[in-house]
Design a protein around this motif. Structure first.
Motif: not given
Lengths: 80, 153, 153, 80
Positions: D1-8, D15-36
């Motif tokens: 699934m695609t998750i948008a992560v807001l960055l401040f 990052a040069g962006a206020s949000a970035i999209e990453v692909e993570v497997p279904s059931g992923a944790t926040l830690a996995q999102v951050w690694e992505a």
């Protein structure tokens, strides 16, 4: 000597005046001045622990007063 | 000499007190407002009236400012108290203390209002339904702990 | 529901915050102002710039208001933080807490600014002579004490 | 699934962006999102303890994310 005593809040209200003059012997203390005030103002006779000030500074009752000193007596303060 | 110490017989202005203590080297201002309250000791209060011994009150307020400066390291203190009629919801006293950092400003502000209530010659009269009464501070408070003893200041 | 919780991109108004918490049953209002300071860590600061995560920041500020209400018994809390450029001498944050009595107002105000600095998602960037830098809170501060541990909130 | 992560703050700047999209497997944790996010943004690879939020509430890294969650990552706060 004649000493003018400023009275505030309830003391002034009881005396019906914002200041009262009393005669005390030369070398009198603030305690003696207050006793003279109480003689003049019967309504203040129960007030045995007024706050006292000489020249706009808190003063203990054993301080000696002189002519021209600015003397004041008042109840516990309640500003704020 | 910095600081603002005033007894005034008109509505008090918070911005004026804040401006009196503010400055570019101060990142923190703490203020305290005392306000006429509609109740006290179970009674409905209609209005207040304050009396002061103005010359001595301003002297004592300046002394409190000096105490705050010595203890908290900032001379930027404002103490302003209104006298005369003060309605419910109106400001009776303003304390403002500015400092480089917040802890000194807040602690200085707290000390200033405590000391003001203990030693500055000002009195409050409450007008309530059915009467009026002078409020007097507790006997244990005051410049000598409220007694005629020789306890040091 | 009482209380004022706002992230604003314009100059802050102390009187507005005070009005938001004032009321006839409250005899005390304590306020804290954070102000752009001309120096930090030995550097001359020219101006500040604040960024926030506004929706979460306002949620967290309301939560801080609820904490103050629970601990100090008054729901009359205002927390307003400015974002965007903040010049030296300009107000970056206002806290105001009103209560019947002064101790609760002052203690509630102190708790609110401590909590705001620890958990509300707002960041400060300092522009000084020769550069600029984001300021970041100490690692030990934050909702989980700044760590990834399972320490409860 | 695609998750948008807001960055401040610094994270957004890096990052040069206020949000970035990453692909993570279904059931992923926040830690996995951050690694992505760190894979996508090399400048954030040293940041191993970001503050994380899900739906505007602080969240621990072992929380599972779902599609449509509002996810944010940011450095220690410095308001006031």
């Amino acid at each position: 000597m004649t000493i003018a005593v400023l009275l505030f809040a309830r003391y002034g209200e009881v005396a019906g005046a914002s200041a009262i003059e009393v005669e005390v012997p030369s070398g009198a203390t603030l305690a003696q001045v207050w006793e003279a005030v109480q003689v003049r103002v019967p309504g203040l006779r129960g007030e045995n622990k007024p706050l006292l000030a000489r020249d706009r500074t808190y003063a203990r009752p054993d301080q000696v007063v002189g002519p021209g000193d600015e003397i004041a007596a008042f109840p516990p303060v309640s500003g704020g | 000499m910095p600081g603002l110490y005033r007894i005034l017989d008109r509505p008090l202005d918070l911005d004026e007190a804040v401006r009196a203590v503010a400055g570019p080297d101060r990142g923190a201002i703490a203020t305290f407002l005392g306000i006429g309250r509609d109740h006290n000791a179970g009674r409905k209060v209609l209005r207040l009236e304050y009396q002061a011994y103005p010359a001595m009150a301003e002297r004592m307020m300046r002394e409190i400012g000096d105490e705050v400066a010595e203890r908290f390291g900032t001379p930027h203190v404002a103490l302003v108290h209104r006298i005369g009629p003060v309605g419910v919801g109106e400001i009776s006293v303003i304390v403002a203390v500015a400092s480089a950092h917040r802890r000194e400003a807040m602690a200085g502000c707290a000390q200033a209002i405590e000391r003001l209530k203990a030693v500055v010659p000002i009195w409050k009269k409450e007008y309530f339904q059915g009467g009026a009464a002078w409020i007097e501070g507790p006997a244990g408070i005051g410049p000598f702990g409220g007694s005629w003893s020789n306890k040091p200041l």
